[in-house]
Design a protein around this motif. Structure first.
Motif, PDB file in Angstrom:
ATOM      1  N   THR A   1     -49.684 -55.007  14.062  1.00  0.00           N
ATOM      2  CA  THR A   1     -49.658 -53.810  13.393  1.00  0.00           C
ATOM      3  C   THR A   1     -49.205 -54.407  11.735  1.00  0.00           C
ATOM      4  OG1 THR A   1     -49.055 -52.746  15.361  1.00  0.00           O
ATOM      5  CG2 THR A   1     -48.469 -51.723  13.124  1.00  0.00           C
ATOM      6  N   LYS A   2     -49.724 -53.512  10.893  1.00  0.00           N
ATOM      7  CA  LYS A   2     -49.463 -53.682   9.547  1.00  0.00           C
ATOM      8  C   LYS A   2     -49.222 -52.533   8.807  1.00  0.00           C
ATOM      9  CE  LYS A   2     -52.682 -57.588   9.056  1.00  0.00           C
ATOM     10  NZ  LYS A   2     -54.141 -58.087   8.296  1.00  0.00           N
ATOM     11  N   ALA A   3     -48.141 -52.477   8.068  1.00  0.00           N
ATOM     12  CA  ALA A   3     -47.838 -51.373   7.328  1.00  0.00           C
ATOM     13  C   ALA A   3     -48.152 -51.594   5.537  1.00  0.00           C
ATOM     14  CB  ALA A   3     -46.139 -50.945   7.562  1.00  0.00           C
ATOM     15  N   HIS A   4     -48.395 -50.446   4.904  1.00  0.00           N
ATOM     16  CA  HIS A   4     -48.646 -50.433   3.542  1.00  0.00           C
ATOM     17  C   HIS A   4     -47.831 -49.232   3.175  1.00  0.00           C
ATOM     18  CE1 HIS A   4     -50.365 -51.179  -0.475  1.00  0.00           C
ATOM     19  NE2 HIS A   4     -50.629 -49.816  -0.449  1.00  0.00           N
ATOM     20  N   VAL A   5     -46.893 -49.610   2.358  1.00  0.00           N
ATOM     21  CA  VAL A   5     -45.875 -48.595   1.887  1.00  0.00           C
ATOM     22  C   VAL A   5     -45.997 -48.712   0.447  1.00  0.00           C
ATOM     23  CG1 VAL A   5     -43.326 -47.885   1.876  1.00  0.00           C
ATOM     24  CG2 VAL A   5     -44.081 -49.149   3.570  1.00  0.00           C
ATOM     25  N   VAL A   6     -46.031 -47.473  -0.135  1.00  0.00           N
ATOM     26  CA  VAL A   6     -46.119 -46.968  -1.655  1.00  0.00           C
ATOM     27  C   VAL A   6     -44.865 -45.998  -2.060  1.00  0.00           C
ATOM     28  CG1 VAL A   6     -47.323 -46.121  -3.738  1.00  0.00           C
ATOM     29  CG2 VAL A   6     -48.603 -47.549  -1.781  1.00  0.00           C
ATOM     30  N   LEU A   7     -43.920 -46.538  -2.930  1.00  0.00           N
ATOM     31  CA  LEU A   7     -42.961 -45.490  -3.346  1.00  0.00           C
ATOM     32  C   LEU A   7     -43.321 -45.274  -4.806  1.00  0.00           C
ATOM     33  CD1 LEU A   7     -40.165 -44.164  -3.318  1.00  0.00           C
ATOM     34  CD2 LEU A   7     -39.110 -46.360  -4.261  1.00  0.00           C
ATOM     35  N   ASP A   8     -43.496 -43.911  -4.746  1.00  0.00           N
ATOM     36  CA  ASP A   8     -43.945 -43.257  -6.201  1.00  0.00           C
ATOM     37  C   ASP A   8     -42.700 -42.710  -6.973  1.00  0.00           C
ATOM     38  OD1 ASP A   8     -45.116 -42.528  -8.667  1.00  0.00           O
ATOM     39  OD2 ASP A   8     -46.796 -41.310  -7.442  1.00  0.00           O
ATOM     40  N   THR A   9     -42.307 -43.020  -8.009  1.00  0.00           N
ATOM     41  CA  THR A   9     -41.002 -42.579  -8.630  1.00  0.00           C
ATOM     42  C   THR A   9     -41.484 -41.484  -9.820  1.00  0.00           C
ATOM     43  OG1 THR A   9     -40.460 -44.246 -10.385  1.00  0.00           O
ATOM     44  CG2 THR A   9     -39.744 -44.545  -8.193  1.00  0.00           C
ATOM     45  N   GLY A  10     -42.801 -41.586 -10.118  1.00  0.00           N
ATOM     46  CA  GLY A  10     -43.180 -40.526 -11.193  1.00  0.00           C
ATOM     47  C   GLY A  10     -43.554 -41.514 -12.370  1.00  0.00           C
ATOM     48  N   THR A  11     -42.645 -42.497 -12.537  1.00  0.00           N
ATOM     49  CA  THR A  11     -42.885 -43.412 -13.553  1.00  0.00           C
ATOM     50  C   THR A  11     -43.350 -45.080 -13.198  1.00  0.00           C
ATOM     51  OG1 THR A  11     -40.600 -44.168 -14.019  1.00  0.00           O
ATOM     52  CG2 THR A  11     -41.292 -42.133 -15.088  1.00  0.00           C
ATOM     53  N   THR A  12     -43.128 -45.154 -11.871  1.00  0.00           N
ATOM     54  CA  THR A  12     -43.294 -46.567 -11.246  1.00  0.00           C
ATOM     55  C   THR A  12     -43.731 -46.365  -9.931  1.00  0.00           C
ATOM     56  OG1 THR A  12     -41.665 -47.556 -12.532  1.00  0.00           O
ATOM     57  CG2 THR A  12     -42.099 -48.796 -10.844  1.00  0.00           C
ATOM     58  N   ALA A  13     -44.670 -47.467  -9.651  1.00  0.00           N
ATOM     59  CA  ALA A  13     -44.925 -47.477  -8.223  1.00  0.00           C
ATOM     60  C   ALA A  13     -44.714 -48.609  -7.667  1.00  0.00           C
ATOM     61  CB  ALA A  13     -46.573 -46.949  -8.208  1.00  0.00           C
ATOM     62  N   LEU A  14     -44.036 -48.847  -6.485  1.00  0.00           N
ATOM     63  CA  LEU A  14     -43.478 -49.934  -5.981  1.00  0.00           C
ATOM     64  C   LEU A  14     -44.504 -49.955  -4.587  1.00  0.00           C
ATOM     65  CD1 LEU A  14     -39.769 -49.861  -6.274  1.00  0.00           C
ATOM     66  CD2 LEU A  14     -41.440 -50.942  -7.765  1.00  0.00           C
ATOM     67  N   THR A  15     -44.924 -51.149  -4.234  1.00  0.00           N
ATOM     68  CA  THR A  15     -45.891 -51.386  -3.009  1.00  0.00           C
ATOM     69  C   THR A  15     -44.997 -52.425  -2.156  1.00  0.00           C
ATOM     70  OG1 THR A  15     -47.275 -53.116  -3.927  1.00  0.00           O
ATOM     71  CG2 THR A  15     -47.886 -50.500  -3.974  1.00  0.00           C
ATOM     72  N   ALA A  16     -45.301 -52.308  -0.603  1.00  0.00           N
ATOM     73  CA  ALA A  16     -44.869 -53.461   0.078  1.00  0.00           C
ATOM     74  C   ALA A  16     -45.409 -53.361   1.275  1.00  0.00           C
ATOM     75  CB  ALA A  16     -43.124 -53.234   0.539  1.00  0.00           C
ATOM     76  N   HIS A  17     -45.481 -54.529   2.099  1.00  0.00           N
ATOM     77  CA  HIS A  17     -46.162 -54.613   3.216  1.00  0.00           C
ATOM     78  C   HIS A  17     -45.264 -55.051   4.335  1.00  0.00           C
ATOM     79  CE1 HIS A  17     -50.076 -54.237   1.189  1.00  0.00           C
ATOM     80  NE2 HIS A  17     -49.280 -55.148   0.363  1.00  0.00           N
ATOM     81  N   GLY A  18     -45.646 -54.598   5.698  1.00  0.00           N
ATOM     82  CA  GLY A  18     -44.751 -55.076   6.972  1.00  0.00           C
ATOM     83  C   GLY A  18     -45.507 -55.435   8.055  1.00  0.00           C
ATOM     84  N   THR A  19     -45.139 -56.244   8.851  1.00  0.00           N
ATOM     85  CA  THR A  19     -46.191 -56.554   9.882  1.00  0.00           C
ATOM     86  C   THR A  19     -45.282 -56.639  11.326  1.00  0.00           C
ATOM     87  OG1 THR A  19     -46.084 -59.019   9.626  1.00  0.00           O
ATOM     88  CG2 THR A  19     -48.038 -57.779   8.656  1.00  0.00           C
ATOM     89  N   ALA A  20     -46.046 -56.450  12.286  1.00  0.00           N
ATOM     90  CA  ALA A  20     -45.413 -56.694  13.529  1.00  0.00           C
ATOM     91  C   ALA A  20     -46.438 -57.342  14.558  1.00  0.00           C
ATOM     92  CB  ALA A  20     -44.842 -55.296  14.204  1.00  0.00           C
ATOM     93  N   HIS A  21     -46.150 -58.280  15.408  1.00  0.00           N
ATOM     94  CA  HIS A  21     -46.932 -59.091  16.133  1.00  0.00           C
ATOM     95  C   HIS A  21     -46.455 -58.873  17.674  1.00  0.00           C
ATOM     96  CE1 HIS A  21     -48.563 -60.881  12.918  1.00  0.00           C
ATOM     97  NE2 HIS A  21     -47.323 -61.139  12.412  1.00  0.00           N
ATOM     98  N   CYS A  22     -47.371 -58.515  18.495  1.00  0.00           N
ATOM     99  CA  CYS A  22     -47.392 -58.358  19.925  1.00  0.00           C
ATOM    100  C   CYS A  22     -47.240 -59.513  20.664  1.00  0.00           C
ATOM    101  CB  CYS A  22     -48.118 -57.159  20.643  1.00  0.00           C
ATOM    102  SG  CYS A  22     -47.714 -56.879  22.247  1.00  0.00           S
ATOM    103  N   HIS A  23     -46.089 -59.866  21.243  1.00  0.00           N
ATOM    104  CA  HIS A  23     -45.914 -61.130  22.249  1.00  0.00           C
ATOM    105  C   HIS A  23     -47.024 -61.172  23.121  1.00  0.00           C
ATOM    106  CE1 HIS A  23     -44.418 -64.344  24.748  1.00  0.00           C
ATOM    107  NE2 HIS A  23     -44.075 -64.973  23.506  1.00  0.00           N
TER     108      HIS A  23
END
Length: 97
Positions: A21-43
């Protein structure tokens, strides 16, 4: 001086055929956009519960955004000539009792 702001967060979750599972996150402050990713793997030995993968991937992506915000705040503080804050100074303040 009162201040009000609204920041928008977009969180997209995707699951691959291999159980990642992958997550793509975008935080938009109105003047700046930050992006990040997260992952999870099922054992392979665990039951494949999509909700748990979503929670882990989203949490990891949001934690990355939080760290980016803290790093930016520290640089901004230093840029104003103040000393670098310690861990307690950057965390949330507790409410008065």
């Amino acid at each position: 001086m009162p201040h009000t702001a609204e920041w928008r967060v977009r969180l997209h979750l995707f699951e691959d055929d291999d159980g990642t599972t992958k997550a793509h996150v975008v935080l938009d402050t109105g003047t700046t956009a930050l992006t990040a990713h997260g992952t999870a793997h099922c054992h392979p030995a665990d039951a494949d519960v999509a909700e748990i993968g979503d929670e882990l991937a989203a949490g990891r992506g949001l934690r990355s955004i939080a760290q980016q915000l803290l790093d930016i705040a520290e640089r901004d503080i230093e840029g104003m000539g103040s000393s670098r804050p310690g861990p307690r100074q950057v965390t949330e303040r507790s409410s008065p009792r």
